[in-house]
Design a protein around this motif. Structure first.
Motif, PDB file in Angstrom:
ATOM      1  N   ALA A  87       0.879  -1.223   0.154  1.00  0.00           N
ATOM      2  CA  ALA A  87      -0.034  -0.057   0.058  1.00  0.00           C
ATOM      3  C   ALA A  87       0.677   1.198  -0.029  1.00  0.00           C
ATOM      4  O   ALA A  87       0.535   2.139  -0.635  1.00  0.00           O
ATOM      5  N   GLY A  88       1.958   1.137   0.850  1.00  0.00           N
ATOM      6  CA  GLY A  88       2.798   2.420   0.935  1.00  0.00           C
ATOM      7  C   GLY A  88       3.290   2.453  -0.425  1.00  0.00           C
ATOM      8  O   GLY A  88       3.713   3.825  -0.986  1.00  0.00           O
ATOM      9  N   ASP A  89       3.898   1.669  -1.063  1.00  0.00           N
ATOM     10  CA  ASP A  89       4.454   1.789  -2.538  1.00  0.00           C
ATOM     11  C   ASP A  89       3.739   2.291  -3.484  1.00  0.00           C
ATOM     12  O   ASP A  89       3.936   3.234  -4.195  1.00  0.00           O
ATOM     13  N   VAL A  90       2.320   1.904  -3.665  1.00  0.00           N
ATOM     14  CA  VAL A  90       1.456   2.408  -4.423  1.00  0.00           C
ATOM     15  C   VAL A  90       1.199   4.076  -4.264  1.00  0.00           C
ATOM     16  O   VAL A  90       0.984   4.770  -5.108  1.00  0.00           O
ATOM     17  N   LEU A  91       1.016   4.193  -2.977  1.00  0.00           N
ATOM     18  CA  LEU A  91       0.781   5.575  -2.411  1.00  0.00           C
ATOM     19  C   LEU A  91       2.107   6.471  -2.961  1.00  0.00           C
ATOM     20  O   LEU A  91       1.920   7.705  -3.522  1.00  0.00           O
ATOM     21  N   ALA A  92       3.204   6.036  -2.567  1.00  0.00           N
ATOM     22  CA  ALA A  92       4.458   6.783  -3.073  1.00  0.00           C
ATOM     23  C   ALA A  92       4.465   6.854  -4.855  1.00  0.00           C
ATOM     24  O   ALA A  92       5.049   7.922  -5.096  1.00  0.00           O
ATOM     25  N   GLU A  93       4.268   5.811  -5.445  1.00  0.00           N
ATOM     26  CA  GLU A  93       4.484   5.847  -6.860  1.00  0.00           C
ATOM     27  C   GLU A  93       3.272   6.576  -7.568  1.00  0.00           C
ATOM     28  O   GLU A  93       3.579   7.183  -8.491  1.00  0.00           O
ATOM     29  N   GLN A  94       1.961   6.182  -7.202  1.00  0.00           N
ATOM     30  CA  GLN A  94       0.899   6.739  -7.981  1.00  0.00           C
ATOM     31  C   GLN A  94      -0.165   7.640  -7.458  1.00  0.00           C
ATOM     32  O   GLN A  94      -0.985   8.136  -7.970  1.00  0.00           O
ATOM     33  N   ARG A 100      15.735  16.965  12.401  1.00  0.00           N
ATOM     34  CA  ARG A 100      16.557  16.056  11.521  1.00  0.00           C
ATOM     35  C   ARG A 100      15.820  14.960  11.439  1.00  0.00           C
ATOM     36  O   ARG A 100      15.854  14.457  10.086  1.00  0.00           O
ATOM     37  N   LEU A 101      15.276  14.219  12.185  1.00  0.00           N
ATOM     38  CA  LEU A 101      14.336  13.181  11.947  1.00  0.00           C
ATOM     39  C   LEU A 101      13.211  13.332  11.170  1.00  0.00           C
ATOM     40  O   LEU A 101      13.185  12.579  10.120  1.00  0.00           O
ATOM     41  N   VAL A 102      12.602  14.153  11.246  1.00  0.00           N
ATOM     42  CA  VAL A 102      11.543  14.916  10.292  1.00  0.00           C
ATOM     43  C   VAL A 102      12.001  15.082   8.903  1.00  0.00           C
ATOM     44  O   VAL A 102      11.259  14.624   7.939  1.00  0.00           O
ATOM     45  N   ARG A 103      13.317  15.745   8.798  1.00  0.00           N
ATOM     46  CA  ARG A 103      13.769  16.129   7.592  1.00  0.00           C
ATOM     47  C   ARG A 103      14.123  14.661   6.736  1.00  0.00           C
ATOM     48  O   ARG A 103      13.750  14.793   5.607  1.00  0.00           O
ATOM     49  N   ARG A 104      14.881  13.994   7.442  1.00  0.00           N
ATOM     50  CA  ARG A 104      15.238  12.429   6.720  1.00  0.00           C
ATOM     51  C   ARG A 104      14.006  12.014   6.300  1.00  0.00           C
ATOM     52  O   ARG A 104      13.987  11.360   5.157  1.00  0.00           O
ATOM     53  N   THR A 105      12.836  11.967   7.093  1.00  0.00           N
ATOM     54  CA  THR A 105      11.740  11.086   6.615  1.00  0.00           C
ATOM     55  C   THR A 105      11.041  11.699   5.342  1.00  0.00           C
ATOM     56  O   THR A 105      10.744  11.250   4.278  1.00  0.00           O
ATOM     57  N   LEU A 106      10.827  13.161   5.371  1.00  0.00           N
ATOM     58  CA  LEU A 106      10.415  13.737   4.370  1.00  0.00           C
ATOM     59  C   LEU A 106      11.203  14.125   3.074  1.00  0.00           C
ATOM     60  O   LEU A 106      10.835  13.824   1.882  1.00  0.00           O
ATOM     61  N   PRO A 166      12.830   9.818  -0.733  1.00  0.00           N
ATOM     62  CA  PRO A 166      11.783   9.719  -1.942  1.00  0.00           C
ATOM     63  C   PRO A 166      10.753   8.942  -2.019  1.00  0.00           C
ATOM     64  O   PRO A 166       9.669   9.531  -2.193  1.00  0.00           O
ATOM     65  N   ARG A 167      10.673   7.783  -1.175  1.00  0.00           N
ATOM     66  CA  ARG A 167       9.497   6.982  -1.049  1.00  0.00           C
ATOM     67  C   ARG A 167       8.561   7.672   0.090  1.00  0.00           C
ATOM     68  O   ARG A 167       7.418   7.858  -0.345  1.00  0.00           O
ATOM     69  N   GLN A 168       9.387   7.992   1.177  1.00  0.00           N
ATOM     70  CA  GLN A 168       8.486   8.429   2.321  1.00  0.00           C
ATOM     71  C   GLN A 168       7.867   9.810   2.014  1.00  0.00           C
ATOM     72  O   GLN A 168       6.686  10.171   2.275  1.00  0.00           O
ATOM     73  N   GLY A 169       8.690  10.656   1.280  1.00  0.00           N
ATOM     74  CA  GLY A 169       8.239  11.996   1.119  1.00  0.00           C
ATOM     75  C   GLY A 169       7.112  11.841   0.251  1.00  0.00           C
ATOM     76  O   GLY A 169       5.904  12.672   0.339  1.00  0.00           O
ATOM     77  N   ALA A 170       6.971  11.148  -0.908  1.00  0.00           N
ATOM     78  CA  ALA A 170       5.972  10.888  -1.628  1.00  0.00           C
ATOM     79  C   ALA A 170       4.854  10.289  -1.063  1.00  0.00           C
ATOM     80  O   ALA A 170       3.602  10.747  -1.314  1.00  0.00           O
ATOM     81  N   LEU A 171       5.029   9.419  -0.296  1.00  0.00           N
ATOM     82  CA  LEU A 171       3.897   8.700   0.505  1.00  0.00           C
ATOM     83  C   LEU A 171       3.158   9.964   1.431  1.00  0.00           C
ATOM     84  O   LEU A 171       1.889   9.864   1.518  1.00  0.00           O
ATOM     85  N   SER A 209       8.235  20.905  13.552  1.00  0.00           N
ATOM     86  CA  SER A 209       8.164  20.371  11.999  1.00  0.00           C
ATOM     87  C   SER A 209       7.241  21.078  10.841  1.00  0.00           C
ATOM     88  O   SER A 209       7.364  20.899   9.632  1.00  0.00           O
ATOM     89  N   ALA A 210       6.447  22.043  11.575  1.00  0.00           N
ATOM     90  CA  ALA A 210       5.654  22.877  10.705  1.00  0.00           C
ATOM     91  C   ALA A 210       6.554  23.461   9.422  1.00  0.00           C
ATOM     92  O   ALA A 210       6.095  23.546   8.475  1.00  0.00           O
ATOM     93  N   PRO A 211       7.592  24.108   9.643  1.00  0.00           N
ATOM     94  CA  PRO A 211       8.480  24.779   8.507  1.00  0.00           C
ATOM     95  C   PRO A 211       9.039  23.505   7.493  1.00  0.00           C
ATOM     96  O   PRO A 211       9.098  24.063   6.466  1.00  0.00           O
ATOM     97  N   LEU A 212       9.162  22.455   7.987  1.00  0.00           N
ATOM     98  CA  LEU A 212       9.618  21.404   7.001  1.00  0.00           C
ATOM     99  C   LEU A 212       8.602  21.030   6.103  1.00  0.00           C
ATOM    100  O   LEU A 212       8.644  20.816   4.966  1.00  0.00           O
ATOM    101  N   TYR A 213       7.499  20.873   6.685  1.00  0.00           N
ATOM    102  CA  TYR A 213       6.379  20.524   5.850  1.00  0.00           C
ATOM    103  C   TYR A 213       5.921  21.516   4.666  1.00  0.00           C
ATOM    104  O   TYR A 213       5.580  21.164   3.621  1.00  0.00           O
TER     105      TYR A 213
END
Length: 202
Positions: free
Chosen positions: A25-32, A93-99, A102-107, A163-167
């Motif tokens: 499900a995560g893959d589909v969200l990130a890809e499409q 830094r944790l939030v930044r790494r996540t966002l 490529p996969r997590q940010g797109a998700l 985290s607000a400025p990063l989002y």
């Protein structure tokens, strides 16, 4: 007995099926994106029976809700550096790494977009952030105890301010999320907290 989707028998085959389905499900969200999330397609990608997916999750929004719950559970625990700025920097830094991933940010972009027009997805997203903010709020409470921030500081609001400025940067500028951005967000939130900006009024 009522149970949450995917929560039956946490070990063994059930756990493996849940992990495979949530990964798919995560893959589909990130890809499409959310619009292309389909339970039958997820079942095919996860190599599990379609009936199993429909029976356990029921709807696309139910699947997304479980995915977000799993992501909240799997997120790294908060850091304890001994200082407010150190802890907030670790959080940023944790939030930044996540966002920036490529996969997590797109998700996250896909889920945020879906939450704007789907109530159940919005509720699941809110629960995800409630869990993550609650995980990190004690670092602000400890800073208050050490005298680094004034009494009455709203710890949850401080963590959200990190985290607000990063989002915002992720969703509105297209500019890369670098570590300097994370450190700047942490410094701003720490300075505001020390100045009493987050003290509850009246």
């Amino acid at each position: 007995m009522n149970t949450e989707p995917g929560s039956v028998r946490p070990g063994g085959r059930t756990a493996r099926v849940r992990a495979a389905v949530l990964r798919a499900a995560g893959d589909v969200l990130a890809e499409q994106g959310f619009a292309h999330l389909d339970l039958a397609d997820v079942a095919r990608r996860a190599e599990v029976g379609k009936t199993t997916v429909y029976r356990r999750w029921g709807t696309v929004t139910g699947l997304v809700a479980d995915l977000l719950a799993d992501m909240a559970e799997q997120s790294l625990p908060r850091a304890e550096t001994g200082s407010l700025l150190g802890d907030l920097t670790a959080n940023a830094r944790l939030v930044r790494r996540t966002l920036a991933d490529p996969r997590q940010g797109a998700l996250f972009k896909a889920v945020i977009a879906a939450a704007a027009c789907d109530t159940r997805t919005a509720e699941a997203l809110h629960r995800f952030y409630e869990i993550r903010v609650a995980e990190w709020a004690p670092c602000v409470e400890q800073a208050v105890e050490r005298g680094e921030a004034p009494e009455g500081t709203d710890a949850h609001e401080v963590i959200r301010a990190v985290s607000a400025p990063l989002y915002y940067r992720l969703l509105t500028t297209g500019a890369p999320l670098d570590e300097a951005s994370a450190d700047r967000a942490a410094r701003a939130a720490a300075a505001a907290a020390r100045a009493g900006v987050f003290v509850a009024r009246g």
